[in-house]
Write an enzyme that holds these catalytic residues in place. Structure first.
Site, short mmCIF file in Angstrom:
data_model
loop_
_atom_site.label_atom_id
_atom_site.label_comp_id
_atom_site.label_asym_id
_atom_site.label_seq_id
_atom_site.Cartn_x
_atom_site.Cartn_y
_atom_site.Cartn_z
N ASN A 1 14.15 45.69 33.32
CA ASN A 1 13.88 44.51 32.14
C ASN A 1 15.24 44.32 31.42
O ASN A 1 15.40 43.29 30.89
CB ASN A 1 12.84 44.99 31.15
CG ASN A 1 13.04 46.24 30.48
OD1 ASN A 1 13.78 45.88 29.42
ND2 ASN A 1 12.72 47.19 30.89
N TYR B 1 24.45 49.38 31.92
CA TYR B 1 23.08 49.68 32.92
C TYR B 1 22.45 48.46 33.24
O TYR B 1 22.23 48.21 34.59
CB TYR B 1 22.10 50.52 32.17
CG TYR B 1 20.90 50.73 32.81
CD1 TYR B 1 20.54 51.41 34.12
CD2 TYR B 1 19.90 50.28 32.20
CE1 TYR B 1 19.58 51.54 34.64
CE2 TYR B 1 18.49 50.38 32.79
CZ TYR B 1 18.26 51.07 33.94
OH TYR B 1 16.97 51.32 34.65
N1 LIG Z 1 11.36 54.78 34.45
C1 LIG Z 1 11.51 53.33 33.93
O1 LIG Z 1 10.76 52.99 32.77
C2 LIG Z 1 12.19 52.58 34.62
C3 LIG Z 1 13.10 52.78 35.84
N2 LIG Z 1 13.72 51.89 36.39
C4 LIG Z 1 14.58 52.05 37.40
O2 LIG Z 1 13.92 52.89 38.56
C5 LIG Z 1 14.63 53.79 39.04
C6 LIG Z 1 14.00 55.18 39.21
O3 LIG Z 1 13.82 55.52 37.84
P1 LIG Z 1 13.14 56.97 37.37
O4 LIG Z 1 12.29 57.52 38.40
O5 LIG Z 1 12.55 56.74 36.01
O6 LIG Z 1 14.48 57.93 37.23
P2 LIG Z 1 14.71 59.17 37.55
O7 LIG Z 1 16.04 59.65 36.94
O8 LIG Z 1 13.65 60.04 37.19
O9 LIG Z 1 14.94 59.33 39.02
C7 LIG Z 1 16.19 58.82 39.57
C8 LIG Z 1 16.50 59.93 40.97
O10 LIG Z 1 17.64 59.43 41.57
C9 LIG Z 1 18.21 60.85 42.03
N3 LIG Z 1 19.70 60.93 42.23
C10 LIG Z 1 20.57 60.83 41.25
N4 LIG Z 1 21.68 60.79 41.59
C11 LIG Z 1 21.70 60.68 43.28
C12 LIG Z 1 22.44 60.48 44.14
N5 LIG Z 1 24.04 60.47 43.80
N6 LIG Z 1 22.06 60.17 45.30
C13 LIG Z 1 20.72 60.27 45.48
N7 LIG Z 1 19.96 60.45 44.32
C14 LIG Z 1 20.21 60.67 43.24
C15 LIG Z 1 17.85 61.86 41.21
O11 LIG Z 1 17.81 63.18 41.56
C16 LIG Z 1 16.40 61.44 40.78
O12 LIG Z 1 15.36 62.24 41.52
C17 LIG Z 1 15.97 53.79 38.67
O13 LIG Z 1 16.99 53.06 39.38
C18 LIG Z 1 15.78 53.08 37.22
O14 LIG Z 1 17.01 52.29 36.63
C19 LIG Z 1 13.83 50.54 36.03
C20 LIG Z 1 13.07 50.37 34.82
C21 LIG Z 1 12.52 51.14 33.91
O1 LIG Z 2 12.84 49.69 28.89
C1 LIG Z 2 12.41 50.51 28.93
O2 LIG Z 2 11.52 50.95 28.25
C2 LIG Z 2 12.94 51.35 30.10
O3 LIG Z 2 13.80 50.73 31.04
C3 LIG Z 2 14.71 51.30 32.03
O4 LIG Z 2 15.24 50.48 32.67
C4 LIG Z 2 14.87 52.56 32.00
O5 LIG Z 2 15.02 53.14 33.06
C5 LIG Z 2 13.85 53.34 31.09
O6 LIG Z 2 13.92 54.74 30.76
C6 LIG Z 2 13.66 52.49 29.84
O7 LIG Z 2 12.47 53.39 28.85
#
Ligand SMILES: NC(=O)C1=CN([C@@H]2O[C@H](COP(=O)(O)OP(=O)(O)OC[C@H]3O[C@@H](n4cnc5c(N)ncnc54)[C@H](O)[C@@H]3O)[C@@H](O)[C@H]2O)C=CC1
Ligand SMILES: O=C(O)[C@H]1OC(=O)[C@H](O)[C@@H](O)[C@@H]1O
Length: 277
Positions: free
Chosen positions: A118, A142
């Site tokens: 978002n 980001y």
């Molecule tokens: N959690 C949320 O609310 C949101 C997440 N996202 C996107 O979703 C995706 C996943 O988010 P999460 O699971 O929350 O994040 P997270 O930080 O828990 O997972 C990211 C993973 O990427 C791995 N990683 C880091 N560096 C790396 C590298 N060089 N090569 C391969 N793997 C690597 C990490 O070890 C980790 O397991 C991200 O791209 C994030 O931007 C987008 C919007 C909201």
């Molecule tokens: O907007 C939000 O709440 C989320 O958006 C994202 O893209 C981030 O990965 C997450 O950590 C934030 O909390």
């Protein structure tokens, strides 16, 4: 365009599989596909039936290309998941994202699902309902990296015929509940996140799609009518947590409260918000 007909024949790669969303997809999609290849730079639980663990560093093209071999669909989650310095965003979210799309093209992977955010549209005013046609308005470097990823996806779809979905995910949390007022709008539950991914993986044919990753929240401000064809029907509603969250009476930052991106918007903000229409 490739047609995906039988889920049980699909070979699916998840990058960032050790992360919060990755672990949720691993748990909830287990057993559905011929293969779930789980790629991360971090340690992971040993492979179960139908799984493969794969070491990847998205900054290193050769490791990315190796993970793509024989894959039908990539779910690209790996990266910096929030506000950070350019020194980290550039290699992980810009170079890393390019490596994933380009390695997919080289290995003839027909579909990529990209975890956008978002925050690609975070500086749109909250009173405006957002659909897939709104202009990019990133609220952070980001957010800029997610706009880049979506543009890259569009180019790989249009130029190379890849099937691409970009998911503008709202707020995914472990434990699985919203914890502040803005998240009543933006929350996506674990079950709905897995269902959205499943719909994008298994749909038989689409060219390029942008979907908001959000649950069936009463207070949702994002419009997914353009992607009805995917069949994503979110089940959970953050409203069940509303009374408890609002009773805490924690006011949102006055700048954050004006925009979809919430707390990212006041960071380093200079001047007044009336110039942002
Ligand atoms: N959690 C949320 O609310 C949101 C997440 N996202 C996107 O979703 C995706 C996943 O988010 P999460 O699971 O929350 O994040 P997270 O930080 O828990 O997972 C990211 C993973 O990427 C791995 N990683 C880091 N560096 C790396 C590298 N060089 N090569 C391969 N793997 C690597 C990490 O070890 C980790 O397991 C991200 O791209 C994030 O931007 C987008 C919007 C909201
Ligand atoms: O907007 C939000 O709440 C989320 O958006 C994202 O893209 C981030 O990965 C997450 O950590 C934030 O909390």
């Amino acid at each position: 365009m490739t047609c995906f007909t039988k889920p049980e024949d699909l070979r699916v790669l998840i990058t960032g599989a050790a992360g919060n969303i990755g672990k949720c997809l691993r748990d909830q999609l287990r057993g559905r596909y011929a293969l779930l290849r789980l790629a991360d730079i971090a340690e992971q639980e040993p492979a179960q039936a139908g799984e493969e663990i794969c070491a990847i560093d998205v900054r290193d093209m050769s490791s990315v290309e190796r993970c793509m071999e024989g894959i039908d669909c990539v779910v690209h989650l790996a990266g910096i998941p929030g506000v950070d310095t350019w020194e980290k965003i550039l290699p992980m979210n810009i170079d890393g994202c390019y490596n994933v799309f380009e390695a997919a093209r080289r290995q003839n992977v027909p579909r990529v699902i990209f975890a956008s955010s978002n925050h690609a549209v975070g500086y749109h005013r909250r009173e405006k309902f957002l659909d897939n046609t709104v202009q990019p308005r990133p609220d952070s470097l980001y957010g800029v990296s997610k706009v880049f990823g979506e543009a890259l996806g569009r180019m790989y779809a249009d130029k190379y015929g890849m099937s691409v979905a970009c998911l503008r995910i709202g707020t995914f949390r472990t434990p699985d509940h919203p914890s502040e007022a803005r998240q009543l709008l933006t929350w996506i539950s674990h079950k709905d996140m897995a269902e959205l991914a499943r719909c994008c993986i298994e749909h038989e044919s689409y060219h390029f799609a942008v979907a908001y990753g959000v649950s069936n929240n009463l207070r949702n401000r994002w419009d997914n009518s353009n992607v009805k064809f995917l069949g994503y029907q979110p089940q959970d509603d953050s409203e069940v947590f509303a009374a408890e969250i609002l009773a805490r009476n924690i006011p949102e930052d006055p700048i954050a409260a004006q925009f979809h991106g919430g707390f990212y918007c006041p960071l380093e903000f200079v001047g007044t918000t009336d110039r942002i229409s």
